[in-house]
Design a protein around this motif. Structure first.
Motif, short mmCIF file in Angstrom:
data_model
loop_
_atom_site.label_atom_id
_atom_site.label_comp_id
_atom_site.label_asym_id
_atom_site.label_seq_id
_atom_site.Cartn_x
_atom_site.Cartn_y
_atom_site.Cartn_z
N HIS A 157 31.22 54.12 18.23
CA HIS A 157 30.79 52.30 18.30
C HIS A 157 29.38 52.24 18.79
O HIS A 157 28.37 51.67 18.23
N GLN A 204 38.80 57.57 14.76
CA GLN A 204 38.34 56.20 14.42
C GLN A 204 37.10 56.73 13.43
O GLN A 204 36.16 55.55 13.32
N HIS A 253 35.96 56.76 10.39
CA HIS A 253 35.55 55.99 9.30
C HIS A 253 35.33 54.68 9.35
O HIS A 253 34.62 53.81 8.82
N GLN A 254 35.78 54.05 10.52
CA GLN A 254 35.61 52.80 11.09
C GLN A 254 34.34 52.75 11.62
O GLN A 254 33.48 51.77 11.30
N HIS A 255 34.01 53.83 12.36
CA HIS A 255 32.53 53.87 12.79
C HIS A 255 31.36 54.32 11.89
O HIS A 255 30.45 53.62 11.80
N ALA A 290 31.66 53.02 8.81
CA ALA A 290 31.42 51.57 8.04
C ALA A 290 30.36 50.80 8.88
O ALA A 290 29.74 50.07 8.53
N GLU A 291 30.73 50.97 10.41
CA GLU A 291 29.72 50.02 11.24
C GLU A 291 28.54 50.39 11.24
O GLU A 291 27.55 49.60 11.31
N SER A 343 43.44 51.82 8.36
CA SER A 343 42.94 51.08 9.56
C SER A 343 43.72 51.70 10.73
O SER A 343 44.62 52.33 10.54
N TYR A 344 42.99 51.74 11.67
CA TYR A 344 43.45 52.46 12.82
C TYR A 344 44.44 51.76 13.70
O TYR A 344 44.12 50.43 13.99
N THR A 394 41.87 56.87 11.13
CA THR A 394 41.17 56.11 9.81
C THR A 394 41.09 57.13 8.69
O THR A 394 40.73 56.65 7.60
#
Length: 481
Positions: free
Chosen positions: A11, A44, A46-48, A50-51, A84-85, A105
């Motif tokens: 993040h 996480q 893939h979440q990061h 995307a961010e 989704s995580y 993710t």
């Protein structure tokens, strides 16, 4: 294929990751194929991604690859349907977490089993983790060997049903060597640019020694040298392996001319010659556009800084400098962008100094160029910067800079009396008070001839346009392959 090799992203990222993001944009503009490679276990990821607006097809994650149903498709396209995580935990009757389940993710789940082992009755027990990653019939598992309470290494790594075969790697180094050999199998004419991770260098050097036709570059993001001990150089831990195996390295990328000259000179002193052609200067950041110079209209001077909230960034010095300026009658404020482990101590210092509303912790910004637009000047208190992307962002906006005269970043990007002021410092605790006085003076001097310094910032920025840096990469890579 060009690979940007790192351990992970999150993040909040350091200058290393931002340098990778910047390089990717330059390669994209040049039409050069590239992939980010991340080798840490990143639930996480893939979440990061995307961010930070990283495309799935631009990223290869070690564990995503090994657990993929179609590994070759993954190498080309990435993960097509990220999850989704979420996580759930099981606690025992004494409120100790014994089991942790995560839906990552990626296309796999993670189970962490915790147990206690009493190695010595006189000491607290150590907690050991066993990790199991699963995707239908694919599975990776390992346990940790603890070197200390803080340092642990995965060992006995089982990789089950990867391309229909089962593997056992006794250490993570063996796993990495296997992983990079897989990249060599699938891609052609490969160039690896290592941004972080000595283990990556070890694995790739080993493959070269075994005959792999690859090119290996290392990007230096920090001060590389500690000093000479009995006539021998003591390198920064992150670069010790690089300089011990420099004959097998094809490219060393630094951001400043001075660091290049220092590396060549230091290696020559210990009898290592013929390296000059390997060491090239390409800044890790640049500017998309050059802002018009600013005009000082008086009033409250709004200073800004951006840094990880860690001790080595010396943010406490900035707070004390603001306090000294206000005690001298200057109307100044300071906003600090960033996150990290020093948030609470910095907040306490601000409160103790009665600077609430004057010094503000602003948290993370993922677009510092936009975030710094409303400010008048930039300030940084690091004793060491390999380059300092935050300097570059400030320069692109025409912001004058006050900073400690750290060897590479500040001395390359901040030109005394041109676009800012360099504060002298001695990197010892006993000199801290005097260092802060020098930094306070540098901040004050910005206000006395602001317009000329802002004009100078725009002039310095013109030397670091995206087009120039892309052209530098183009020339270097043409000579490499």
């Amino acid at each position: 294929m060009y690979f940007f090799v790192n351990q992970g992203i999150g993040h909040s990222n350091s200058g290393v990751e931002h340098a990778q993001f910047y390089r990717a944009a330059r390669f994209r503009a040049l039409g050069l194929p590239f992939k980010f490679v991340f080798t840490d276990h990143l639930p996480q990821l893939h979440q990061h991604m995307a961010e930070w607006q990283l495309a799935e097809h631009d990223v290869i994650g070690l564990y995503d690859y090994l657990l993929s149903d179609a590994p070759d498709d993954y190498l080309r396209f990435g993960t097509t349907q990220p999850h989704s995580y979420h996580e759930d935990a099981l606690w025992d009757t004494q409120q100790r977490q014994r089991l942790l389940f995560r839906q990552t993710t990626g296309q796999y789940t993670e189970t962490i089993q915790r147990r206690q082992q009493h190695a010595d009755a006189a000491k607290d027990s150590w907690v050991f983790d066993r990790v199991i990653l699963e995707n239908k019939t694919h599975r990776i598992s390992w346990h940790y060997q603890y070197m200390s309470d803080e340092v642990k290494h995965p060992v006995d790594i089982h990789v089950d049903n990867f391309r229909g075969r089962h593997y056992l790697f006794t250490t993570q180094d063996e796993l990495l060597q296997f992983f990079f050999s897989e990249l060599e199998r699938y891609f052609d004419h490969n160039v690896y640019l290592i941004d972080r991770g000595t283990a990556h260098e070890t694995a790739l050097v080993t493959l070269k020694q075994q005959g792999a036709d690859l090119k290996l570059g290392v990007v230096i993001h920090a001060a590389h040298f500690v000093g000479f001990v009995a006539g021998h150089p003591l390198w920064n831990n992150h670069y010790q392996y690089l300089f011990d195996h420099v004959a097998l390295i094809d490219l060393i990328v630094v951001s400043t001319v001075q660091q290049r000259l220092d590396i060549i000179t230091q290696l020559q002193k210990v009898g290592v010659h013929d390296v000059a052609q390997k060491v090239v200067v390409i800044p890790v950041g640049g500017v998309a556009s050059v802002a018009q110079p600013r005009h000082w209209v008086g009033g409250t001077a709004k200073f800004v800084t951006a840094a990880r909230l860690h001790r080595e960034k010396n943010l406490t010095h900035l707070i004390q400098a603001v306090q000294q300026l206000r005690q001298a009658g200057e109307s100044v404020t300071l906003d600090i962008f960033g996150v990290g482990q020093e948030y609470a101590p910095l907040a306490r210092q601000i409160q103790t100094a009665q600077l609430e509303g004057v010094v503000t912790l602003k948290g993370l910004s993922q677009d510092m160029v936009t975030a710094m637009q409303p400010y008048d000047a930039f300030v940084l208190a690091s004793y060491s910067e390999g380059f300092g992307l935050a300097y570059m962002e400030a320069i692109s906006l025409g912001l004058p800079i006050a900073t400690y005269a750290n060897q590479y970043g500040a001395q390359a990007l901040v030109r005394e009396n041109v676009n800012g002021h360099l504060a002298a410092f001695v990197p010892e605790k006993t000199a801290e008070s005097q260092n802060i006085v020098h930094l306070t003076q540098a901040m004050h001097r910005i206000l006395t001839h602001y317009d000329a310094l802002s004009q100078g910032a725009s002039q310095v920025a013109a030397d670091f346009t995206d087009e120039r840096i892309a052209a530098q990469w183009q020339r270097v890579l043409e000579g490499l392959v």
